[in-house]
Write an enzyme that holds these catalytic residues in place. Structure first.
Site: not given
Ligand code: PDD
Length: 285
Positions: A33, A52, A151, A184
């Protein structure tokens, strides 16, 4: 203003939009996503987000014979149907449905879902004063895993870490690995300023290559402050002069506290403020 959802090109109100319970995105997080937001009604950095999405799909071996054209079309059509002044866009590709079982070969064909909701800006106070972050040791390291850098829809570690952070009253969880290295946020990248240097963990830390992170590299270099990618240990975070988070929805969000410790002077520092200003100018251009 209602949220509109497109499923394989069919646009409906959120309440009417359904996918089968056998969808592998639902069963296994077997999906990829992107989250995009609009500025002036136009999706910002859409090409980068679609690229991406493509790379994430490739990492998961979700094949897209028609490429990105169908989902790009769905995004534009759903934005038009929703008609919000500014929108939050979530574009999802799942591996599809099929008989229940982990084998990816059981999936029929990828399913496209686009959710377009009214964009809710974050409180201005958060930018004026900064937010708090909480360090959560998750051991997460995307390095050697099969999904590194993708992702994917599988966010359970991040969901749990954010739950821990929110229980402590913090805005965001920062994922720390077993070697005390900072990676992160649950849905953000992290930067810090230390001795005049702008630092961020390298991709080899197993982090997502954030699109906002990448934009910050460009803005910072143009301002004469090149970003150094460097392994960052928890103790370095605690002595930083400035810390900020980057993500599509946050833009550049200053951090005021790390757990119970104040960052720098306790107010957003000059580097965070300047980069936020420049980022907004670039996004609206
Ligand atoms: N998340 N790291 C993680 C784990 C993320 O989920 C995100 C973004 C980022 C920042 O990436 P970008 O700058 O491209 O938004 C870093 C999105 C916004 C989300 O899941 O809501």
């Amino acid at each position: 203003m209602t949220t509109k959802v497109s499923i394989d090109g069919l646009i409906q109100d959120e309440a009417a939009a359904m996918i089968p319970v056998t969808d592998r995105g639902f069963l296994y997080g077997d999906s990829v996503y992107e989250v995009v937001r609009t500025y002036g009604g136009k999706p910002f950095a859409l090409t980068e987000h679609l690229d991406r999405l493509h790379q994430s799909a490739a990492r998961l071996s979700i094949s897209l014979p028609e490429g990105l054209e169908p989902i790009s079309r769905d995004i534009h059509a759903t934005l038009d149907a929703a008609g919000h002044p500014e929108s939050y866009v979530r574009a999802i590709i799942t591996r599809g449905s099929g008989p229940i079982g982990l084998d990816p070969g059981l999936a029929d064909r990828p399913r496209r879902v686009v959710i377009v909701a009214p964009f809710q800006p974050l409180p201005a106070l958060w930018y004026d004063e900064g937010v708090s972050i909480h360090l959560v040791v998750t051991g997460r390291s995307g390095g050697p895993t099969l999904v590194a850098g993708a992702k994917s829809g599988n966010y359970l570690v991040n969901v749990l870490a954010l739950g821990v952070a929110r229980a402590q009253g913090a805005h965001e969880a920062i994922l720390v690995d077993h070697d005390e290295r900072v990676t992160e946020g649950a849905t953000s990248n992290l930067f810090l300023v230390s001795d005049g240097e702008l630092l961020t963990p390298p991709l080899s830390a197993g982090i997502l290559e954030g699109i906002t992170r990448h934009k910050v590299f460009g803005l910072a270099a143009a301002a004469g402050y090149p970003v150094h990618e460097k392994v960052i240990h928890r103790r370095e975070l605690l002595s930083a002069d400035e810390i900020f988070l980057t993500s599509t929805l946050r833009e550049i969000l200053p951090v005021q506290r790390v757990d119970d410790q104040q960052v720098g002077s306790g107010c957003p520092g000059p580097m965070s403020r300047r980069l936020l200003e420049e980022y907004r100018v670039a996004a609206l251009a």
